[in-house]
Motif scaffolding. Structure first.
Motif, mmCIF file in Angstrom:
data_model
loop_
_atom_site.group_PDB
_atom_site.id
_atom_site.type_symbol
_atom_site.label_atom_id
_atom_site.label_comp_id
_atom_site.label_asym_id
_atom_site.label_seq_id
_atom_site.Cartn_x
_atom_site.Cartn_y
_atom_site.Cartn_z
ATOM 1 N N SER B 198 0.805 -1.210 0.032
ATOM 2 C CA SER B 198 -0.122 0.023 0.068
ATOM 3 C C SER B 198 0.726 1.172 -0.032
ATOM 4 O O SER B 198 2.133 1.173 0.131
ATOM 5 N N LYS B 199 0.008 2.428 -0.226
ATOM 6 C CA LYS B 199 1.087 3.605 -0.223
ATOM 7 C C LYS B 199 1.568 3.896 1.385
ATOM 8 O O LYS B 199 2.597 4.442 1.317
ATOM 9 N N ALA B 200 0.619 3.635 2.245
ATOM 10 C CA ALA B 200 1.401 3.696 3.611
ATOM 11 C C ALA B 200 2.541 3.012 3.942
ATOM 12 O O ALA B 200 3.485 3.210 4.447
ATOM 13 N N ASP B 201 2.714 1.630 3.327
ATOM 14 C CA ASP B 201 3.434 0.572 3.451
ATOM 15 C C ASP B 201 4.754 1.184 2.643
ATOM 16 O O ASP B 201 5.902 1.413 3.343
ATOM 17 N N TYR B 202 4.370 1.847 1.707
ATOM 18 C CA TYR B 202 5.642 2.434 0.701
ATOM 19 C C TYR B 202 6.260 3.719 1.743
ATOM 20 O O TYR B 202 7.461 3.945 1.678
ATOM 21 N N ALA B 203 5.401 4.378 2.206
ATOM 22 C CA ALA B 203 5.830 5.597 2.727
ATOM 23 C C ALA B 203 6.739 5.295 4.175
ATOM 24 O O ALA B 203 7.633 5.810 4.232
ATOM 25 N N ALA B 204 6.353 4.280 4.713
ATOM 26 C CA ALA B 204 6.979 3.759 5.948
ATOM 27 C C ALA B 204 8.179 3.189 5.518
ATOM 28 O O ALA B 204 9.467 3.570 6.350
ATOM 29 N N PHE B 205 8.295 2.446 4.522
ATOM 30 C CA PHE B 205 9.583 1.626 4.071
ATOM 31 C C PHE B 205 10.737 2.993 3.425
ATOM 32 O O PHE B 205 11.525 2.641 3.896
ATOM 33 N N LEU B 206 10.106 4.122 2.887
ATOM 34 C CA LEU B 206 11.028 4.863 2.618
ATOM 35 C C LEU B 206 11.621 5.647 3.785
ATOM 36 O O LEU B 206 12.894 6.081 3.794
ATOM 37 N N ARG B 207 10.850 5.855 4.758
ATOM 38 C CA ARG B 207 11.422 6.399 6.127
ATOM 39 C C ARG B 207 12.413 5.520 6.499
ATOM 40 O O ARG B 207 13.472 5.873 6.897
ATOM 41 N N VAL B 208 12.263 4.099 6.527
ATOM 42 C CA VAL B 208 13.058 3.209 6.961
ATOM 43 C C VAL B 208 14.227 3.453 6.030
ATOM 44 O O VAL B 208 15.620 3.502 6.439
ATOM 45 N N LEU B 209 14.212 3.357 4.764
ATOM 46 C CA LEU B 209 15.465 3.614 4.031
ATOM 47 C C LEU B 209 16.120 4.736 4.215
ATOM 48 O O LEU B 209 17.525 4.663 4.394
ATOM 49 N N GLU B 210 15.642 5.805 4.632
ATOM 50 C CA GLU B 210 16.073 7.327 4.824
ATOM 51 C C GLU B 210 17.178 6.974 6.045
ATOM 52 O O GLU B 210 18.279 7.411 6.270
ATOM 53 N N ARG B 211 16.468 6.415 6.858
ATOM 54 C CA ARG B 211 17.016 6.299 8.324
ATOM 55 C C ARG B 211 18.020 5.516 8.223
ATOM 56 O O ARG B 211 19.206 5.783 8.656
ATOM 57 N N LYS B 212 17.975 4.493 7.651
ATOM 58 C CA LYS B 212 19.239 3.255 7.611
ATOM 59 C C LYS B 212 20.254 3.791 6.601
ATOM 60 O O LYS B 212 21.444 3.446 6.996
ATOM 61 N N GLU B 213 19.921 4.680 5.897
ATOM 62 C CA GLU B 213 21.092 5.140 4.849
ATOM 63 C C GLU B 213 22.094 5.951 5.811
ATOM 64 O O GLU B 213 23.278 6.027 5.462
ATOM 65 N N ARG B 214 21.475 6.946 6.494
ATOM 66 C CA ARG B 214 22.389 7.437 7.434
ATOM 67 C C ARG B 214 22.953 6.633 8.373
ATOM 68 O O ARG B 214 24.278 6.842 8.628
ATOM 69 N N GLU B 215 22.195 5.709 8.898
ATOM 70 C CA GLU B 215 22.975 4.730 9.960
ATOM 71 C C GLU B 215 24.238 3.959 9.290
ATOM 72 O O GLU B 215 25.084 3.900 9.956
ATOM 73 N N TYR B 216 24.003 3.610 8.006
ATOM 74 C CA TYR B 216 25.003 2.952 7.497
ATOM 75 C C TYR B 216 26.006 3.590 6.648
ATOM 76 O O TYR B 216 26.799 2.944 6.035
ATOM 77 N N ALA B 217 25.808 4.952 6.501
ATOM 78 C CA ALA B 217 26.582 5.811 5.854
ATOM 79 C C ALA B 217 28.322 5.487 5.943
ATOM 80 O O ALA B 217 28.755 5.261 7.018
ATOM 81 N N GLY B 218 28.659 5.149 4.780
ATOM 82 C CA GLY B 218 30.302 4.817 4.705
ATOM 83 C C GLY B 218 30.583 3.379 5.143
ATOM 84 O O GLY B 218 31.597 3.029 4.707
ATOM 85 N N LYS B 219 29.522 2.596 5.397
ATOM 86 C CA LYS B 219 29.606 1.224 5.721
ATOM 87 C C LYS B 219 29.039 0.398 4.485
ATOM 88 O O LYS B 219 29.497 -0.436 3.846
#
Lengths: 498, 319
Positions: B198-219
């Motif tokens: 669903s759209k809501a699923d995707y929105a949550a998914f994107l938030r996870v991706l953005e957060r994880k992108e910062r968390e694993y930056a450089g790794k």
């Protein structure tokens, strides 16, 4: 004068002041390239000249000469003479003698002039008038007669040329006859106008032994009556002597800049902005500068460089070269030019090198060239080439498949990596080399030292990542930073000069 | 990148076979056990093509499927390409993968699909799949000193485990994590109503991706842009990719979400096919299909019903 170390003195013992570059004559051999209309654009104003005179007086400089150009064409000539003689400074005038009217000679006498030196480059109408273009032998003789009548001590100067060197004996006799107490001569110098007229002015080297033999004989002949000064030392020998024993003498140019010695292209100060004391301190330091000794060494290899005496070596041309280098590099990938996107990457590398070579030879022909500048241009030049090379490494496959034949495509990425590191390392090494050669100021080492950690960073990032563009990016970034920082600092420290 | 100027592709994506040991619900190529395509390239044909790719100076090849390791000539094709200087990316489900087969080859990366962090979720989406095996394959890839990439296809069944999968990928030592919106292609298109998050699923998914992108930056790098297939196609429409997509039977596809094939490597040389590919992007039928896709992203559902541009009546190409 030479018994004392110059550094012991609080001010120069003798200041030779070229008060204007303007002249009514246009002598074939003029070392100052003076002539009608040849006044510098930025010659000292009366107010500025008076300011310098006041400092000379205050520092108790004992002896000053006014020369030119023709010093007597300055409208404030007598004003300057009056101010300096009233200050108690011994003044000598060096003139072509064409303005020595009875009236002027009386004024000079009244102002307490110590001596007037008149150039007599010949003992005949023919040779005098040939050498001293627009000059008249009779006029000069008449001026000397007026000096004698006014009771001013007379010195005669003679420069040998192909067409007057045989007249040396007659010239010495004439000098004595017209009442001179000193006679000065030496070899014709390859500088100023003589460079252009060398073909018609330069005496045959074989004529010099007889010239000096005659002078020796005349010295003895006039012993006790007139002193004959000459030296057989070539320019080079004299400069080497001066390097060890700098005269406590400096030369003020018509625009207030101060030169170390006439035969060297170095200025050591500017009396428009600096005080006499500052310039004197700089003068003493300048003689110890490796650039001066390096120049004299170069002169030994290439006598032609004194032909460029009037290109006073200062920081700005080197800064210009460096900035040109910067421009090529900045626009290599940067807008608005983006050479590399126009397929001109290689051309720009060529331009970065080529123009230096071309500008260098242009410099040579227009008497605006210095090895220091050429070497300095290699610092940004090599770093730019490294930058151009490293930049092609990530694009290797794309460039190869679209048929771009840059160095990285030709050599492969792995070798391209070695090439960019070598080029940039060489660019940094030029700096200590230039300092070692005495061509760059010592402070420029800071530019190399600032770039070195970035170079090492690039090596670390790029050593194993050349085949993965994503991972190679930091290596490129470091070399760009290395280039920018090194070039900027290098330009600054070259500009500062010391 | 203007492909017109390129003498050969910068990459070849080669579906070595359509056969697969798993039967994933979201498969974009309609792969499953026993679903090898009729007329897949023989060993000889495949090796000849590999030689042509080498000769053309192609720098990279992606070996994909189906499950490419099921092709009997998988190892030989990889070796031929690698020996010829082509860097390889291998995409596998990791359920029967031994990195020893790639020993000594120039491997850019091995990509393993991890569509879940638990066997329950993983096994539901990747029918017949065993998570443990895939994870073991990831470990052996890293142990063999090869760069590991993880891919994650989000569906309604697994999207809530995305964060756990990202953490797992990082723990396994992957240098990159690839994802994006589910592509409406192949099996996924048929099961779209059951799979589409669903759209809501995707929105949550994107938030996870953005957060994880910062968390694993450089790794670990998180690759999820362009997020949707239509975004990507909109970009490709004016800047076609320099990648040639080779189907298991040797036909060349213009793009995965378009139904067109533009060449046949069984009858044409590799470079002829590349020229045909470059021309295809100016073909009015391709331009029309791109416009249709932009208007209705669902149109990609029919992209596996291939239409040969080169077999129909010649249509003048307007560039």
């Amino acid at each position: 004068m030479e018994d004392k170390e110059t550094s012991d003195l609080g001010a120069p013992l003798y200041v030779a002041w070229q008060i204007t570059n303007e002249c009514n004559l246009a002598c074939l051999h003029c070392i100052e390239e003076s002539g009608p209309g040849k006044a510098f654009k930025d010659e000292l104003t009366t107010e500025q000249a008076y300011g310098i005179i006041d400092q000379l007086v205050k520092s108790e400089v004992p002896y000053v000469s006014f020369s030119g150009g023709e010093p007597m064409v300055r409208p404030d000539f007598f004003g300057m003479v009056e101010r300096i003689t009233k200050g108690g400074v011994g003044l000598k005038i060096e003139t072509n003698g064409h303005y020595l009217t009875k009236e002027n000679c009386k004024k000079l006498k009244d102002l307490g002039i110590k001596a007037v030196q008149v150039s007599l480059d010949g003992a005949s109408n023919a040779s005098f008038n040939k050498m001293r273009v627009h000059g008249r032998f009779e006029e000069a003789l008449n001026g000397i007669k007026n000096l004698r009548e006014a009771g001013i001590p007379i010195e005669i100067n003679f420069v040998p040329a192909r067409f007057n060197i045989k007249e040396i004996g007659a010239a010495v006799d004439l000098a004595h006859e017209i009442g001179a107490y000193s006679f000065y001569t030496g070899k014709l110098m390859f500088t100023g106008n003589a460079v252009r007229t060398w073909g018609i002015t330069a005496p045959d080297e074989a004529d010099y032994p007889e010239f000096f033999a005659t002078l020796k004989a005349k010295t003895d002949q006039y012993k006790g009556k007139m002193r004959v000064y000459y030296h057989e030392m070539g320019l080079l020998d004299e400069l080497r002597y001066r390097l060890l024993n700098p005269a406590a003498l400096f030369i003020i140019l018509p625009n207030g800049k101060v030169k170390l010695i006439n035969a060297l292209p170095f200025t050591c100060g500017d009396l428009k902005t600096d005080t006499l004391g500052q310039v004197w301190a700089q003068f003493q330091k300048a003689w110890q500068s490796p650039r001066v000794s390096a120049f004299i060494d170069r002169l030994a290899e290439d006598p032609n460089i004194v032909s460029r005496l009037h290109q006073w070596e200062e920081g700005w041309p080197i800064v210009l070269y460096t900035l040109l280098g910067g421009a090529a590099a900045v626009w290599y990938v940067g807008p608005p030019i983006r050479w590399v996107y126009r397929g001109l990457g290689e051309t720009v590398i060529g331009l970065s090198y080529g123009p230096w070579m071309v500008l260098g030879s242009l410099h040579l022909h227009t008497h605006r060239f210095s090895w220091g500048a050429l070497l300095a241009s290699l610092v940004p030049g090599l770093l730019i080439t490294a930058l151009a090379t490293v930049n092609n490494i990530p694009d290797f496959h794309q460039d190869r498949l679209v048929g771009k034949k840059n160095l990285v495509v030709r050599l492969g990425r792995k070798n391209g990596r070695v090439l960019y590191l070598a080029l940039s390392a060489l660019g940094l090494l030029i700096i200590p080399a230039g300092i070692f050669a005495g061509l760059f100021p010592k402070l420029t080492i800071l530019a190399a030292l600032a770039g070195l950690p970035l170079w090492i960073l690039s090596l670390r990032h790029g050593r194993d990542t050349w085949d993965t563009p994503r991972l190679f990016m930091p290596a490129i970034r470091s070399i760009v930073q290395c280039y920018a920082l090194t070039t900027a600092l290098f330009a600054v420290f070259m500009g500062l000069g010391r | 990148m203007r492909i017109e100027a390129f003498s050969s592709p910068t990459m070849v994506t080669w579906q070595l076979t359509r056969d697969c040991d798993l039967a994933c619900l979201h498969c974009c190529t309609d792969s499953a056990p026993g679903k090898a395509l009729p007329g897949e390239l023989t060993r000889e044909q495949a090796l000849k093509l590999a030689g042509e790719i080498v000769a053309a100076g192609v720098p990279y090849a992606m070996i994909v499927g189906g499950e490419p390791t099921l092709a009997p000539h998988f190892a030989e094709v990889c070796k031929t390409l690698s020996d010829g200087g082509v860097l390889l990316k291998i995409e596998t489900n990791g359920n029967n993968f031994d990195p020893a087969t790639l020993k000594g080859l120039g491997i850019r990366s091995v990509q393993i699909s991890l569509d879940g962090a638990s066997q329950a979720v993983y096994g539901r989406q990747r029918v017949n799949g065993v998570l443990e095996r895939a994870v073991a394959a990831c470990r052996s890839v890293v142990a063999a000193g090869l760069p590991l990439e993880i891919t994650f296809a989000p569906t309604r069944l697994n999207i809530f485990e995305a964060e756990a999968v990202i953490d797992l990928a990082a723990k396994l030592g992957a240098f990159r994590f690839n994802t994006g919106q589910l592509m409406r292609l192949g099996t996924a298109a048929r099961l779209w109503d059951k799979l589409e998050p669903s759209k809501a699923d995707y929105a949550a998914f994107l938030r996870v991706l953005e957060r994880k992108e910062r968390e694993y930056a450089g790794k670990m790098e998180l690759c999820y842009k362009p997020f949707s297939l239509d975004e990507e196609m909109a970009h490709r429409a004016f800047q076609p990719s320099g990648t040639l997509l080779v189907l298991p039977d040797g036909r060349v596809k213009v793009a995965a979400p378009l139904p067109f094939t533009c060449a046949d490597l069984k009858s044409q040389t590799f470079l002829e096919s590349w020229e045909a590919y470059k021309k295809a992007w100016a073909d009015p039928r391709v331009r029309t299909a791109l416009a249709d896709l932009a208007a209705d992203p669902g149109a990609s559902a029919r992209a596996n019903q291939w239409v040969a541009l080169h077999e129909s009546e010649a249509i003048p190409v307007v560039v």
